[in-house]
Each structure stands twice: as structure tokens, then as C-alpha cells.
Design a protein around this motif. Sequence first.
Motif, PDB file in Angstrom:
ATOM      1  N   GLN A   2      17.641   4.597  -2.842  1.00  0.00           N
ATOM      2  CA  GLN A   2      16.431   5.247  -2.366  1.00  0.00           C
ATOM      3  C   GLN A   2      15.328   5.117  -3.409  1.00  0.00           C
ATOM      4  O   GLN A   2      15.570   5.288  -4.603  1.00  0.00           O
ATOM      5  CB  GLN A   2      16.710   6.711  -2.077  1.00  0.00           C
ATOM      6  CG  GLN A   2      17.801   6.905  -1.033  1.00  0.00           C
ATOM      7  CD  GLN A   2      17.922   8.344  -0.634  1.00  0.00           C
ATOM      8  OE1 GLN A   2      17.236   8.806   0.267  1.00  0.00           O
ATOM      9  NE2 GLN A   2      18.769   9.072  -1.314  1.00  0.00           N
ATOM     10  N   SER A   3      14.128   4.848  -2.933  1.00  0.00           N
ATOM     11  CA  SER A   3      13.031   4.637  -3.892  1.00  0.00           C
ATOM     12  C   SER A   3      11.699   4.586  -3.168  1.00  0.00           C
ATOM     13  O   SER A   3      11.643   4.585  -1.929  1.00  0.00           O
ATOM     14  CB  SER A   3      13.240   3.320  -4.650  1.00  0.00           C
ATOM     15  OG  SER A   3      13.175   2.234  -3.740  1.00  0.00           O
ATOM     16  N   VAL A   4      10.634   4.554  -3.958  1.00  0.00           N
ATOM     17  CA  VAL A   4       9.313   4.219  -3.462  1.00  0.00           C
ATOM     18  C   VAL A   4       8.814   3.041  -4.280  1.00  0.00           C
ATOM     19  O   VAL A   4       9.149   2.916  -5.463  1.00  0.00           O
ATOM     20  CB  VAL A   4       8.320   5.389  -3.560  1.00  0.00           C
ATOM     21  CG1 VAL A   4       8.663   6.455  -2.560  1.00  0.00           C
ATOM     22  CG2 VAL A   4       8.271   5.957  -4.958  1.00  0.00           C
ATOM     23  N   CYS A  23       2.018   1.724  -0.399  1.00  0.00           N
ATOM     24  CA  CYS A  23       3.277   2.336  -0.825  1.00  0.00           C
ATOM     25  C   CYS A  23       4.302   2.075   0.266  1.00  0.00           C
ATOM     26  O   CYS A  23       4.018   2.267   1.440  1.00  0.00           O
ATOM     27  CB  CYS A  23       3.101   3.834  -1.032  1.00  0.00           C
ATOM     28  SG  CYS A  23       4.637   4.746  -1.348  1.00  0.00           S
ATOM     29  N   TYR A  25       8.611   2.763   1.186  1.00  0.00           N
ATOM     30  CA  TYR A  25       9.682   3.658   0.782  1.00  0.00           C
ATOM     31  C   TYR A  25      11.017   3.198   1.357  1.00  0.00           C
ATOM     32  O   TYR A  25      11.088   2.476   2.347  1.00  0.00           O
ATOM     33  CB  TYR A  25       9.386   5.089   1.215  1.00  0.00           C
ATOM     34  CG  TYR A  25       9.375   5.279   2.716  1.00  0.00           C
ATOM     35  CD1 TYR A  25       8.190   5.134   3.447  1.00  0.00           C
ATOM     36  CD2 TYR A  25      10.536   5.601   3.418  1.00  0.00           C
ATOM     37  CE1 TYR A  25       8.185   5.293   4.816  1.00  0.00           C
ATOM     38  CE2 TYR A  25      10.534   5.769   4.785  1.00  0.00           C
ATOM     39  CZ  TYR A  25       9.353   5.607   5.481  1.00  0.00           C
ATOM     40  OH  TYR A  25       9.340   5.764   6.839  1.00  0.00           O
ATOM     41  N   VAL A  27      14.245   5.533   2.012  1.00  0.00           N
ATOM     42  CA  VAL A  27      14.795   6.880   1.919  1.00  0.00           C
ATOM     43  C   VAL A  27      15.714   7.119   3.103  1.00  0.00           C
ATOM     44  O   VAL A  27      15.357   6.783   4.233  1.00  0.00           O
ATOM     45  CB  VAL A  27      13.661   7.929   1.911  1.00  0.00           C
ATOM     46  CG1 VAL A  27      14.230   9.337   1.920  1.00  0.00           C
ATOM     47  CG2 VAL A  27      12.757   7.747   0.702  1.00  0.00           C
ATOM     48  N   PRO A  31      11.751  11.153   5.508  1.00  0.00           N
ATOM     49  CA  PRO A  31      11.036  10.963   4.234  1.00  0.00           C
ATOM     50  C   PRO A  31       9.963  12.015   4.051  1.00  0.00           C
ATOM     51  O   PRO A  31       9.216  12.323   4.969  1.00  0.00           O
ATOM     52  CB  PRO A  31      10.415   9.571   4.400  1.00  0.00           C
ATOM     53  CG  PRO A  31      10.172   9.461   5.867  1.00  0.00           C
ATOM     54  CD  PRO A  31      11.253  10.241   6.557  1.00  0.00           C
ATOM     55  N   LEU A  33       6.855  12.325   1.656  1.00  0.00           N
ATOM     56  CA  LEU A  33       6.127  11.409   0.789  1.00  0.00           C
ATOM     57  C   LEU A  33       4.860  12.064   0.252  1.00  0.00           C
ATOM     58  O   LEU A  33       4.212  12.845   0.944  1.00  0.00           O
ATOM     59  CB  LEU A  33       5.770  10.139   1.560  1.00  0.00           C
ATOM     60  CG  LEU A  33       6.992   9.376   2.087  1.00  0.00           C
ATOM     61  CD1 LEU A  33       6.594   8.461   3.223  1.00  0.00           C
ATOM     62  CD2 LEU A  33       7.653   8.595   0.957  1.00  0.00           C
ATOM     63  N   THR A  72       8.054   1.426   7.230  1.00  0.00           N
ATOM     64  CA  THR A  72       8.451   2.254   6.071  1.00  0.00           C
ATOM     65  C   THR A  72       7.355   2.257   5.023  1.00  0.00           C
ATOM     66  O   THR A  72       7.570   1.959   3.833  1.00  0.00           O
ATOM     67  CB  THR A  72       9.790   1.797   5.448  1.00  0.00           C
ATOM     68  OG1 THR A  72       9.681   0.450   4.967  1.00  0.00           O
ATOM     69  CG2 THR A  72      10.908   1.908   6.464  1.00  0.00           C
ATOM     70  N   CYS A  91       2.494   6.966  -5.732  1.00  0.00           N
ATOM     71  CA  CYS A  91       3.228   7.391  -4.553  1.00  0.00           C
ATOM     72  C   CYS A  91       4.531   8.016  -5.032  1.00  0.00           C
ATOM     73  O   CYS A  91       5.107   7.582  -6.046  1.00  0.00           O
ATOM     74  CB  CYS A  91       3.504   6.170  -3.672  1.00  0.00           C
ATOM     75  SG  CYS A  91       4.319   6.512  -2.121  1.00  0.00           S
ATOM     76  N   VAL A  93       8.320  10.451  -3.927  1.00  0.00           N
ATOM     77  CA  VAL A  93       9.268  11.013  -2.984  1.00  0.00           C
ATOM     78  C   VAL A  93      10.219  11.890  -3.790  1.00  0.00           C
ATOM     79  O   VAL A  93      10.359  11.722  -5.000  1.00  0.00           O
ATOM     80  CB  VAL A  93      10.045   9.893  -2.247  1.00  0.00           C
ATOM     81  CG1 VAL A  93      10.940   9.135  -3.225  1.00  0.00           C
ATOM     82  CG2 VAL A  93      10.860  10.452  -1.094  1.00  0.00           C
TER      83      VAL A  93
END
Lengths: 115, 118
Positions: A2-4, A23, A25, A27, A31, A33, A72, A91, A93
Motif C-alpha cells: 500500500q502506498s501513494v 497523485c 494510490y 490501498v 482509501p 486520501l 486510483t 499527497c 494516506v
Amino acid sequence: AQSVAQPEDQVNVAEGNPLTVKCTYSVSGNPYLFWYVQYPNRGLQFLLKYITGDNLVKGSYGFEAEFNKSQTSFHLKKPSALVSDSALYFCAVRLRSGGSYIPTFGRGTSLIVHP
Amino acid sequence: SQTIHQWPATLVQPVGSPLSLECTVEGTSNPNLYWYRQAAGRGLQLLFYSVGIGQISSEVPQNLSASRPQDRQFILSSKKLLLSDSGFYLCAWSVPRGGGGSLNTEAFFGQGTRLTVV
């Protein structure tokens, strides 16, 4: 994992033109955000967040962000850029770590607005 | 309203000297607290977080330690600084899950400390 991600190190735009800071994502689940802004030698300031509901989120200083589930993405936008918008944009999360959800940030995008 | 204080704003320390950076939050109880480091004006690296007094989680093993002696006080320390410890250190807080916060609550940052190790 999981990441941005913020694919652009730098965005250049002329004053008065629309701006977009990207951005994406990755997730699991829903999400949540966020966008933050950082001026030189200052802490981060919260701009806006997406929870659920409208895909277009309005925030501080005339910024808005568009949530797109199929792509996404959660791109930050402003219809007319100001020189004073020049800053570093993050950005973010919240990701699970142990029993907590930790604010986790992209690498940042430097926005430069030219007069 | 809630406020977060972080000091000092700038610090120049010799290699091998100790470090103590302090962060305090006002106007809230039992906040989640975080220390981040930002190198070269870029991405934020989480160093430590705390969900309560005496509860510290370390994300990255290194030359630093953190303590939370009081509910709204978070301290970042080092016994002996290294050149690589130079950077911009940011303290932040957020509302805990049990206090009305959740996945969708934002973090609030202090003004940062610019540490230069010489």
C-alpha cells in the motif's frame, strides 16, 4: 504494497493558468486520501481530504481534488494558479502499522508558478 | 483550539554531541504523536510514533530515540549525533481513534527544526 505515489518531481505553470498535481494510490479497502502543502522551512499544512461521497473535494486556498476510483488517482487542482501557490505539495494516506494508522506521504511535488 | 509547538527552529550541533528536540501539543488529550525527518526538502520519513504516555514505536532503527514523558509532550533525542542526522525534523499530532479520530483524520504539524550537524 500500500502506498501513494506522486509521479512528478516538479510542476511548472504560468500564473492564471490551471494547475494539476498528480497523485496515485494503492490501498486496500476504502482509501482516505489527503493533500498537504509545505512552504520553505515550514511544517506541512492540511489542504483537503477525501472520505466518501462527492468525487470532487474542495479545500483551502481555492484548491480542489478529484478522486477517481477507476484510475486510483487523487489529483490536486486549482482553476487559476497564483505565484504564492509555489510550494511543495504532498499527497498522503493513512497506512496500518501495528495497531495504528500512520500518516504516510508521497515524495512530494514542487509546484512553481511563474509570473 | 489545538496548537502544536516545536523548538528550537534551527540548531547547529557538532558531531558526537547530544540532541534533544521537544514538541508539545495544547488543546487536546491523548493525541497520537509523530516524529518525521525530511531530507533535502523532499519526502517525509516516519521516525517514531506514540499512541500514549511511554508508548513509543520506532519505524526506522537508527541513532535516535524518542520519549513521551507526558500526554502532550514528545521528545526526540540522540546521545551522539552523526553527520547523517542533519535534516528537517517535523513533529505532528492527530486525533486518536478512540477520541473521535479514525482513518480519515488529518495530521497537524509543528513548524519544524532545521538540524545541521557539523
